[in-house]
Design a protein around this motif. Structure first.
Motif, PDB file in Angstrom:
ATOM      1  N   ALA A   1       0.838  -1.206   0.000  1.00  0.00           N
ATOM      2  CA  ALA A   1       0.000   0.000   0.000  1.00  0.00           C
ATOM      3  C   ALA A   1       0.871   1.254   0.000  1.00  0.00           C
ATOM      4  CB  ALA A   1      -0.936  -0.011   1.203  1.00  0.00           C
ATOM      5  N   LYS A   2       1.935   1.259   0.804  1.00  0.00           N
ATOM      6  CA  LYS A   2       2.833   2.415   0.850  1.00  0.00           C
ATOM      7  C   LYS A   2       3.513   2.636  -0.493  1.00  0.00           C
ATOM      8  CE  LYS A   2       3.913   2.249   5.785  1.00  0.00           C
ATOM      9  NZ  LYS A   2       4.944   1.924   6.768  1.00  0.00           N
ATOM     10  N   ARG A   3       3.945   1.545  -1.128  1.00  0.00           N
ATOM     11  CA  ARG A   3       4.616   1.680  -2.422  1.00  0.00           C
ATOM     12  C   ARG A   3       3.647   2.171  -3.496  1.00  0.00           C
ATOM     13  NH1 ARG A   3       8.469  -2.581  -5.619  1.00  0.00           N
ATOM     14  NH2 ARG A   3       8.696  -1.301  -7.480  1.00  0.00           N
ATOM     15  N   ILE A   4       2.438   1.632  -3.489  1.00  0.00           N
ATOM     16  CA  ILE A   4       1.419   2.091  -4.447  1.00  0.00           C
ATOM     17  C   ILE A   4       1.173   3.580  -4.240  1.00  0.00           C
ATOM     18  CG2 ILE A   4      -1.039   1.942  -5.026  1.00  0.00           C
ATOM     19  CD1 ILE A   4      -0.778  -1.128  -4.430  1.00  0.00           C
ATOM     20  N   SER A   5       1.103   4.011  -2.989  1.00  0.00           N
ATOM     21  CA  SER A   5       0.879   5.412  -2.680  1.00  0.00           C
ATOM     22  C   SER A   5       2.017   6.295  -3.198  1.00  0.00           C
ATOM     23  CB  SER A   5       0.734   5.581  -1.168  1.00  0.00           C
ATOM     24  OG  SER A   5       0.570   6.938  -0.833  1.00  0.00           O
ATOM     25  N   ARG A   6       3.257   5.835  -3.035  1.00  0.00           N
ATOM     26  CA  ARG A   6       4.416   6.601  -3.511  1.00  0.00           C
ATOM     27  C   ARG A   6       4.449   6.702  -5.036  1.00  0.00           C
ATOM     28  NH1 ARG A   6       7.396   3.437   0.178  1.00  0.00           N
ATOM     29  NH2 ARG A   6       8.221   2.246  -1.563  1.00  0.00           N
ATOM     30  N   GLU A   7       3.975   5.641  -5.716  1.00  0.00           N
ATOM     31  CA  GLU A   7       4.098   5.590  -7.170  1.00  0.00           C
ATOM     32  C   GLU A   7       2.826   5.985  -7.911  1.00  0.00           C
ATOM     33  OE1 GLU A   7       5.797   1.843  -8.363  1.00  0.00           O
ATOM     34  OE2 GLU A   7       7.392   1.988  -6.873  1.00  0.00           O
ATOM     35  N   SER A   8       1.833   6.497  -7.177  1.00  0.00           N
ATOM     36  CA  SER A   8       0.586   6.908  -7.816  1.00  0.00           C
ATOM     37  C   SER A   8      -0.011   8.084  -7.052  1.00  0.00           C
ATOM     38  CB  SER A   8      -0.408   5.739  -7.839  1.00  0.00           C
ATOM     39  OG  SER A   8      -0.873   5.464  -6.531  1.00  0.00           O
ATOM     40  N   THR A   9      -1.224   8.446  -7.410  1.00  0.00           N
ATOM     41  CA  THR A   9      -1.915   9.531  -6.705  1.00  0.00           C
ATOM     42  C   THR A   9      -2.864   8.988  -5.641  1.00  0.00           C
ATOM     43  OG1 THR A   9      -3.659   9.551  -8.370  1.00  0.00           O
ATOM     44  CG2 THR A   9      -1.788  11.038  -8.721  1.00  0.00           C
ATOM     45  N   VAL A  10      -2.857   7.687  -5.411  1.00  0.00           N
ATOM     46  CA  VAL A  10      -3.742   7.053  -4.440  1.00  0.00           C
ATOM     47  C   VAL A  10      -3.097   7.118  -3.057  1.00  0.00           C
ATOM     48  CG1 VAL A  10      -4.865   4.869  -3.817  1.00  0.00           C
ATOM     49  CG2 VAL A  10      -4.605   5.498  -6.221  1.00  0.00           C
ATOM     50  N   SER A  11      -3.895   7.416  -2.060  1.00  0.00           N
ATOM     51  CA  SER A  11      -3.347   7.451  -0.699  1.00  0.00           C
ATOM     52  C   SER A  11      -3.051   6.031  -0.229  1.00  0.00           C
ATOM     53  CB  SER A  11      -4.336   8.109   0.262  1.00  0.00           C
ATOM     54  OG  SER A  11      -5.406   7.226   0.550  1.00  0.00           O
ATOM     55  N   SER A  12      -2.196   5.928   0.767  1.00  0.00           N
ATOM     56  CA  SER A  12      -1.843   4.629   1.335  1.00  0.00           C
ATOM     57  C   SER A  12      -3.077   3.929   1.896  1.00  0.00           C
ATOM     58  CB  SER A  12      -0.791   4.825   2.428  1.00  0.00           C
ATOM     59  OG  SER A  12      -0.402   3.598   2.968  1.00  0.00           O
ATOM     60  N   MET A  13      -3.951   4.692   2.534  1.00  0.00           N
ATOM     61  CA  MET A  13      -5.172   4.110   3.107  1.00  0.00           C
ATOM     62  C   MET A  13      -6.104   3.603   2.013  1.00  0.00           C
ATOM     63  SD  MET A  13      -5.852   6.680   6.331  1.00  0.00           S
ATOM     64  CE  MET A  13      -7.485   6.063   6.596  1.00  0.00           C
ATOM     65  N   ASP A  14      -6.238   4.338   0.923  1.00  0.00           N
ATOM     66  CA  ASP A  14      -7.094   3.885  -0.177  1.00  0.00           C
ATOM     67  C   ASP A  14      -6.521   2.631  -0.830  1.00  0.00           C
ATOM     68  OD1 ASP A  14      -8.908   5.932   0.209  1.00  0.00           O
ATOM     69  OD2 ASP A  14      -8.081   7.208  -1.376  1.00  0.00           O
ATOM     70  N   ALA A  15      -5.205   2.611  -1.020  1.00  0.00           N
ATOM     71  CA  ALA A  15      -4.560   1.429  -1.606  1.00  0.00           C
ATOM     72  C   ALA A  15      -4.765   0.225  -0.694  1.00  0.00           C
ATOM     73  CB  ALA A  15      -3.075   1.698  -1.824  1.00  0.00           C
ATOM     74  N   MET A  16      -4.622   0.435   0.599  1.00  0.00           N
ATOM     75  CA  MET A  16      -4.812  -0.648   1.563  1.00  0.00           C
ATOM     76  C   MET A  16      -6.236  -1.176   1.496  1.00  0.00           C
ATOM     77  SD  MET A  16      -2.953  -2.230   3.726  1.00  0.00           S
ATOM     78  CE  MET A  16      -2.894  -3.072   5.270  1.00  0.00           C
ATOM     79  N   ALA A  17      -7.205  -0.294   1.378  1.00  0.00           N
ATOM     80  CA  ALA A  17      -8.605  -0.718   1.307  1.00  0.00           C
ATOM     81  C   ALA A  17      -8.855  -1.570   0.065  1.00  0.00           C
ATOM     82  CB  ALA A  17      -9.523   0.510   1.310  1.00  0.00           C
ATOM     83  N   VAL A  18      -8.299  -1.162  -1.063  1.00  0.00           N
ATOM     84  CA  VAL A  18      -8.471  -1.926  -2.298  1.00  0.00           C
ATOM     85  C   VAL A  18      -7.784  -3.282  -2.189  1.00  0.00           C
ATOM     86  CG1 VAL A  18      -7.917  -2.003  -4.758  1.00  0.00           C
ATOM     87  CG2 VAL A  18      -8.804   0.103  -3.745  1.00  0.00           C
ATOM     88  N   LEU A  19      -6.567  -3.296  -1.667  1.00  0.00           N
ATOM     89  CA  LEU A  19      -5.848  -4.568  -1.514  1.00  0.00           C
ATOM     90  C   LEU A  19      -6.587  -5.507  -0.570  1.00  0.00           C
ATOM     91  CD1 LEU A  19      -2.190  -3.220  -1.312  1.00  0.00           C
ATOM     92  CD2 LEU A  19      -3.196  -4.563  -3.178  1.00  0.00           C
TER      93      LEU A  19
END
Length: 127
Positions: A37-55
């Protein structure tokens, strides 16, 4: 890069035979869902929390669908599918559900991922 050590093995069928050496992959860093989630957040415009929710949602849906017999295709990553492990019988009338030992989950890398796997670098680490 995959790190490995050489491990000496005895031939169990002939203990007097010379030992052989096989490569054994070494444990490396374990990544968690939060790391992804943290890496997705760093490499996109998605927040870490949003990435975590999707994952988390993905991790709830995939097992449900596999248990419903579905094949899960995740783009250029690969495909998850289930297979049945069972005893064989000599005729259909001799089969019953008790012959089924369980469900196996198989992963098959997609072509693009498989190309990356075949071009991997290996590094021998000292003992």
């Amino acid at each position: 890069m995959i790190q490995y050590k050489l491990k000496e093995q005895v031939n169990p069928l002939d203990i007097t035979a010379p030992n052989k050496y096989v490569p054994v992959k070494q444990k490396q860093e374990t990544l968690t869902l939060r790391d992804f989630a943290k890496r997705i957040s760093r490499e996109s415009t998605v927040s870490s929390m949003d990435a975590m929710a999707v994952l988390e949602g993905l991790l709830q849906i995939i097992p449900d669908e596999i248990l419903n017999g579905k094949i899960i295709k995740l783009g250029d990553f690969g495909t998850f599918r289930s297979t049945i492990s069972a005893e064989t019988v000599d005729a259909p009338e001799n089969f019953n559900v008790s012959k089924i030992k369980g469900l196996n989950v198989r992963f098959r890398p997609a072509k693009e991922f498989q190309k990356q796997i075949t071009n991997i670098d290996y590094q021998l680490v000292s003992s």
